[in-house]
Write a protein that holds these residues in place. Structure first.
Motif, PDB file in Angstrom:
ATOM      1  N   ARG A  84       4.244  56.436 -35.440  1.00  0.00           N
ATOM      2  CA  ARG A  84       4.888  56.976 -34.238  1.00  0.00           C
ATOM      3  C   ARG A  84       6.194  56.220 -33.994  1.00  0.00           C
ATOM      4  N   LEU A  85       7.279  56.975 -33.742  1.00  0.00           N
ATOM      5  CA  LEU A  85       8.579  56.391 -33.451  1.00  0.00           C
ATOM      6  C   LEU A  85       9.121  56.994 -32.166  1.00  0.00           C
ATOM      7  N   ASP A  86      10.099  56.299 -31.563  1.00  0.00           N
ATOM      8  CA  ASP A  86      10.726  56.857 -30.373  1.00  0.00           C
ATOM      9  C   ASP A  86      11.755  57.902 -30.772  1.00  0.00           C
ATOM     10  N   SER A  87      12.417  58.492 -29.781  1.00  0.00           N
ATOM     11  CA  SER A  87      13.361  59.582 -30.053  1.00  0.00           C
ATOM     12  C   SER A  87      14.549  59.136 -30.905  1.00  0.00           C
ATOM     13  N   GLU A  88      14.843  57.836 -30.905  1.00  0.00           N
ATOM     14  CA  GLU A  88      15.955  57.316 -31.712  1.00  0.00           C
ATOM     15  C   GLU A  88      15.487  56.833 -33.079  1.00  0.00           C
ATOM     16  N   LEU A  89      14.235  57.158 -33.423  1.00  0.00           N
ATOM     17  CA  LEU A  89      13.631  56.739 -34.694  1.00  0.00           C
ATOM     18  C   LEU A  89      13.598  55.223 -34.823  1.00  0.00           C
ATOM     19  N   GLN A  90      13.385  54.555 -33.709  1.00  0.00           N
ATOM     20  CA  GLN A  90      13.263  53.103 -33.675  1.00  0.00           C
ATOM     21  C   GLN A  90      11.881  52.732 -33.157  1.00  0.00           C
ATOM     22  N   HIS A  91      11.571  51.452 -33.196  1.00  0.00           N
ATOM     23  CA  HIS A  91      10.312  50.900 -32.666  1.00  0.00           C
ATOM     24  C   HIS A  91       9.096  51.652 -33.199  1.00  0.00           C
ATOM     25  N   PRO A  92       8.891  51.652 -34.503  1.00  0.00           N
ATOM     26  CA  PRO A  92       7.745  52.376 -35.070  1.00  0.00           C
ATOM     27  C   PRO A  92       6.416  51.688 -34.731  1.00  0.00           C
ATOM     28  N   THR A  93       5.391  52.497 -34.577  1.00  0.00           N
ATOM     29  CA  THR A  93       4.024  52.016 -34.332  1.00  0.00           C
ATOM     30  C   THR A  93       3.109  52.612 -35.385  1.00  0.00           C
ATOM     31  N   LEU A  94       2.390  51.750 -36.080  1.00  0.00           N
ATOM     32  CA  LEU A  94       1.482  52.208 -37.126  1.00  0.00           C
ATOM     33  C   LEU A  94       0.205  52.745 -36.502  1.00  0.00           C
ATOM     34  N   LEU A  95      -0.137  54.005 -36.818  1.00  0.00           N
ATOM     35  CA  LEU A  95      -1.364  54.618 -36.311  1.00  0.00           C
ATOM     36  C   LEU A  95      -2.477  54.629 -37.353  1.00  0.00           C
ATOM     37  N   HIS A  96      -2.123  54.839 -38.607  1.00  0.00           N
ATOM     38  CA  HIS A  96      -3.164  54.880 -39.637  1.00  0.00           C
ATOM     39  C   HIS A  96      -2.528  54.710 -41.010  1.00  0.00           C
ATOM     40  N   ILE A  97      -3.243  54.014 -41.889  1.00  0.00           N
ATOM     41  CA  ILE A  97      -2.862  53.927 -43.301  1.00  0.00           C
ATOM     42  C   ILE A  97      -4.118  54.115 -44.132  1.00  0.00           C
ATOM     43  N   SER A  98      -3.976  54.745 -45.268  1.00  0.00           N
ATOM     44  CA  SER A  98      -5.114  54.946 -46.151  1.00  0.00           C
ATOM     45  C   SER A  98      -5.264  53.756 -47.082  1.00  0.00           C
ATOM     46  N   GLY A  99      -6.452  53.649 -47.659  1.00  0.00           N
ATOM     47  CA  GLY A  99      -6.695  52.551 -48.582  1.00  0.00           C
ATOM     48  C   GLY A  99      -5.820  52.622 -49.818  1.00  0.00           C
ATOM     49  N   SER A 100      -5.493  53.842 -50.264  1.00  0.00           N
ATOM     50  CA  SER A 100      -4.667  53.972 -51.463  1.00  0.00           C
ATOM     51  C   SER A 100      -3.244  53.481 -51.242  1.00  0.00           C
ATOM     52  N   PHE A 101      -2.753  53.585 -49.979  1.00  0.00           N
ATOM     53  CA  PHE A 101      -1.420  53.065 -49.690  1.00  0.00           C
ATOM     54  C   PHE A 101      -1.420  51.541 -49.803  1.00  0.00           C
TER      55      PHE A 101
END
Length: 516
Positions: free
Chosen positions: A277-294
């Protein structure tokens, strides 16, 4: 005399339900000639614009004209018959009251008053006070079950039944008013309350007029015990709307949890899956989920990777590749379609950066944020393979400048081959589908050598490296000439062969090629 009535009056001593205890005086023949107020709580006194001390032991006919006693005549019948009644009465000051009464002892009745709420009364109730203070009832639990001795008009409003129908048909047996599934728990709760003397609280469904089910919250506390059973003071609170809203919220929560589980399972099945998830300026990302393969791509566990990049999921991306990644996110947001991009990430423990190919989908959220979902794969090996293919293609072009050469570019997954040759000084190319089948029936290859060529091709598709084969063919003219076919197989990072290139050179013109 006070101790005689305490067991009846104590439960209502501090209640906000207006309660009055009255004794009926008769002329000896059963006709009521006066009423004596033996006790009243503050709520009842406030409703009658007086004090509890002023009401105690006060005789009705000594304060009011005897004619007014006729309006309370049903109370005399209740005192000696054991029935219940609800009477409308207007005070001398014009205040309209509803008096609901039931027999406590022979000649002694309990009265619940219902009228305009008293102003300034702040008594603390023994029973919790519902939002509808007039929705009360007196219940008797005996060997025959549960019956309603008296109820306020609010109970009639709550159930939708007229007061007369409640008194005549439903009061002798309360069970028809309760949904059958809720009845055993209610009955057991009342029996437990009678033994312990504690107030109970139960959520139950009332079977209202028309067959409608309505959720209500019941508070019931024991008043006294009788030879035939135990008496309870009960209050009902309408919680139907809140309960149904709660059911909808619970169902929505179950659906949301199921959706989250499905998303998590889906992401775990995807190669290199992640959601940010990012804000409208595509800054301050928040990780919601990652898979094990990543996490496997970066040679670490999901927990370790989450701890490392949870605060900034883009920290693993090389700074020089961030502008391109953000540009892809903007393009995906504008087109509402998946967009492809390539970026590099730093491996854990150092080493050469890992080149990832990603497919990204972006969607705006109601609060203005951006939700980005992507899948990644390691394209480092594919890049090397592509470079090798380009080099090999250049070599094929060089060899094609020699006479008698034929170049093969074969995809083993699709079984499609591209053949390029030089004839009469002109470069000619053609594409052959179902190439393996065509080799087994090709009129250009000598029938005795078709199987050998097909076997060499299969060997080249089975493992990376080089393979050779000599055979006879008539690519030029009507006569067969001897050719040497050299295969070079290229594999991806898993070791699977993804491309086979070959060069067929005429052995009859080898001397000429050597001189050149």
């Amino acid at each position: 005399m006070a101790s005689r009535y305490e067991k009846f009056t104590n439960p209502y001593a501090h209640s906000q339900i207006p309660f009055l205890l009255a004794e009926v005086l008769t002329d000896g023949s059963g006709k009521m000639v006066d009423l004596v107020c033996r006790d009243a709580n503050a709520a009842a006194a406030s409703l009658l614009s007086t004090t509890p001390a002023d009401l105690k032991n006060r005789r009705f006919c000594r304060s009011f004209p005897a004619e007014r006693l006729e309006g309370l005549a049903p109370l005399g019948k209740v005192a000696f018959s054991g029935s219940a009644a609800s009477v409308s009465y207007t005070t001398v000051r014009g205040k309209k009251l509803t008096v609901t009464c039931y027999q406590l002892m022979y000649g002694l009745i309990a009265c619940l008053l219902d009228g305009p709420s008293p102003s300034g009364f702040k008594g603390q109730a023994v029973l919790p006070v519902p939002e509808q203070p007039g929705c009360t009832a007196v219940l008797e639990v005996g060997r025959g079950g549960v019956r309603c001795l008296a109820f306020s008009p609010g109970f009639s409003v709550l159930t939708g039944y007229p007061q007369r129908e409640l008194l005549n048909r439903l009061a002798p047996d309360l069970s028809p008013l309760i949904v059958p599934e809720d009845w055993p728990e209610l009955l057991q709760g009342l029996l437990d309350s009678a033994r312990s003397g504690q107030t109970i609280s139960r959520e139950l469904r009332l079977l209202c007029a028309g067959g409608q089910e309505r959720w209500a919250l019941l508070w019931a506390g024991p008043i006294s015990g009788k030879d035939s059973g135990a008496l309870f003071s009960a209050s009902f609170l309408d919680i139907d709307l809140q309960k149904k809203l709660q059911f909808k919220l619970d169902a929505a929560q179950v659906e949301l949890d199921s959706f989250r589980t499905q998303v998590r399972q889906l992401m775990d099945c995807l190669p290199g899956g992640w959601i940010v998830r990012l804000d409208s300026e595509l800054q301050h990302p928040t990780l919601l989920h990652i898979s094990g393969s990543f996490a496997e791509l970066l040679h670490c566990s999901s927990r370790e990777l989450s701890e490392e990049i949870g605060g900034d999921p883009l920290k693993v991306v090389l700074p020089q590749d961030l502008p391109g990644l953000r540009a892809t996110l903007k393009a995906a947001l504008a087109s509402s379609l998946p967009c492809r991009t390539v970026f590099r990430v730093q491996r854990r423990g150092g080493g050469a950066p890992l080149r990832l190919g990603a497919v990204i989908t972006a969607a705006p959220q109601e609060n203005g944020d951006l939700l980005a979902c992507g899948t990644c794969s390691d394209s480092t090996r594919e890049q090397d393979v592509e470079a090798t293919l380009q080099l090999h293609s250049s070599l094929m072009d060089l060899f094609l400048s020699r006479p008698g050469s034929l170049c093969l570019d074969y995809d083993p997954h699709t079984d499609v081959a591209k053949l390029t040759s030089i004839r009469s000084g002109r470069r000619q190319s053609r594409t052959v589908e179902d190439y393996r089948l065509s080799l087994s029936t090709s009129p250009l290859i000598h029938p005795d050598d078709r199987k050998a060529v097909l076997t060499a091709l299969r060997r080249a598709c089975a493992r990376p490296g080089k393979a050779f084969c000599e055979y006879q063919a008539r690519y030029v003219g009507e006569n067969y000439c001897r050719y040497r076919l050299s295969f070079l197989s290229l594999a991806d990072r898993t070791g699977a062969v993804v491309r086979v290139t070959g060069l067929a050179s005429s052995l009859d013109s080898a001397a000429a090629v050597g001189r050149e």
